[in-house]
Write a protein that holds these residues in place. Structure first.
Motif, PDB file in Angstrom:
ATOM      1  N   PRO A 110       2.419  -4.675  -2.922  1.00 46.97           N
ATOM      2  CA  PRO A 110       1.023  -4.936  -2.496  1.00 46.97           C
ATOM      3  C   PRO A 110       0.519  -3.912  -1.494  1.00 46.97           C
ATOM      4  N   GLN A 111       1.412  -3.434  -0.634  1.00 45.28           N
ATOM      5  CA  GLN A 111       1.004  -2.473   0.386  1.00 45.28           C
ATOM      6  C   GLN A 111       0.457  -1.191  -0.221  1.00 45.28           C
ATOM      7  N   LEU A 112       1.159  -0.627  -1.205  1.00 37.90           N
ATOM      8  CA  LEU A 112       0.723   0.623  -1.810  1.00 37.90           C
ATOM      9  C   LEU A 112      -0.510   0.423  -2.684  1.00 37.90           C
ATOM     10  N   VAL A 113      -0.585  -0.709  -3.378  1.00 36.70           N
ATOM     11  CA  VAL A 113      -1.768  -0.981  -4.198  1.00 36.70           C
ATOM     12  C   VAL A 113      -3.003  -1.140  -3.317  1.00 36.70           C
ATOM     13  N   LEU A 114      -2.879  -1.916  -2.244  1.00 37.77           N
ATOM     14  CA  LEU A 114      -4.004  -2.102  -1.328  1.00 37.77           C
ATOM     15  C   LEU A 114      -4.379  -0.787  -0.646  1.00 37.77           C
ATOM     16  N   ALA A 115      -3.379   0.034  -0.297  1.00 39.12           N
ATOM     17  CA  ALA A 115      -3.660   1.318   0.340  1.00 39.12           C
ATOM     18  C   ALA A 115      -4.440   2.229  -0.591  1.00 39.12           C
TER      19      ALA A 115
END
Length: 325
Positions: A110-115
């Motif tokens: 989720p962190q990389l997708v949201l970033a």
């Protein structure tokens, strides 16, 4: 009768040589060549010297310690790979590995997708763009201890805001520290809140290097904004995406501070049944609570191998973004 005498033009003076110049084979030329060849190595040598002292030597020494029954006080007995054999059959170690991998997946994806989504939004022409770009870095400059303390209060069983919000929909109060899935969710949200903006800024900087002509040509051809994102932005960001995946993999597999602060217990147990004990916590517990440095050193090397495997897997996956070369 007039006699004409042609006077030759004066010779044009050539470049003057330094007094100490003796040709290419002289002493001065040799020193100049040596200076050109040696100076770059001299300038980069401090980094490699520091890396050798604080990187290579600790790695080698840790490997040597892992081959011993090494305690804080007492004899250091050489036992070969016995520590590694014991770790492979240690249920507590594998529990820590599963916890680490679980929280790594739940936080990193989720962190990389949201970033990526956030970086794409900040790359648009919006009012107050500089304010929002600086705002995403605020979690990064916040102390990780303060973040963990605040999120621990948010996930409190009796008076936490998360349980209060879920109670509005008829959900019973959850003791977030008691179960694996709930503790993993709580810790993962801490990580995402802190590091999503960091990755977004890196991706945003890479987006701004993409030539605008590509988007203009695609718009003329009738490509929608979504298609431009998938056909232009993502392939051009592949090196940066690989970098962020590498950094997130290393950080996720060495997770330590967030679960320690979430536990609030200096024993490094990671809960009553070790439900959120990470490999880094396991290493600290073995070394500085049980004083078994050989066992902890072996666990550190297995963690190093786990990071290498995880990095290679992520690289093989992310290198296919936009087509492999």
């Amino acid at each position: 009768m007039t006699l004409h005498v042609e006077t030759p033009a004066p010779a044009r003076p050539g470049p003057r040589r330094p007094s100490g110049h003796r040709g290419s084979g002289g002493r001065g030329g040799g020193l100049a060549r040596f200076d050109l060849r040696a100076t770059p190595y001299f300038l980069v040598s401090p980094y490699f010297l520091l890396f050798a002292v604080f990187g290579v030597f600790p790695l080698g020494y840790t490997l040597w310690v892992s081959l011993h029954d090494w305690e804080l006080a007492g004899d250091k007995t050489f036992i070969g790979i016995d520590n590694y054999v014991s770790l492979i059959t240690d249920e507590a170690f594998w529990n820590a590995v599963i916890n680490t991998l679980g929280m790594f997946v739940m936080s990193t994806v989720p962190q990389l997708v949201l970033a990526l989504i956030l970086a794409n939004a900040l790359n648009k022409r919006i009012r107050g763009r500089l304010f929002f770009r600086l705002g995403v870095l605020l979690p990064l400059i916040t102390s990780v201890v303060a973040v963990a303390v605040v999120f621990t209060q948010l996930y409190g069983r009796d008076y936490g805001m998360i349980n209060w919000f879920l109670g509005l929909f008829g959900v019973d109060a959850i003791n977030w520290q008691n179960e694996k899935w709930s503790s993993w969710i709580a810790i993962s949200t801490m990580i995402d809140w802190r590091w999503t903006g960091y990755n977004a800024i890196i991706l945003l900087a890479a987006m701004q290097t993409i030539p605008k002509d590509l988007y203009e040509a695609a718009a003329i051809d009738g490509a929608t904004a979504r298609r431009q994102f998938w056909q232009i932005t993502i392939p051009m960001l592949r090196p940066t995406i690989i970098f962020t995946v590498f950094i997130s993999t290393i950080g996720g597999l060495t997770l330590f501070t967030e679960p320690v602060m979430f536990d609030g217990n200096p024993t490094m147990a990671g809960g009553a049944t070790g439900q959120y004990q990470t490999v880094a916590m396991f290493i600290v517990k073995e070394a500085f609570r049980d004083f078994d440095f050989g066992y902890a050193a072996a666990a550190a090397w297995l963690l190093f191998a786990l990071i290498l495997i995880g990095t290679l897997i992520n690289y093989s996956f992310t290198r296919r973004i936009g087509g492999s070369k």
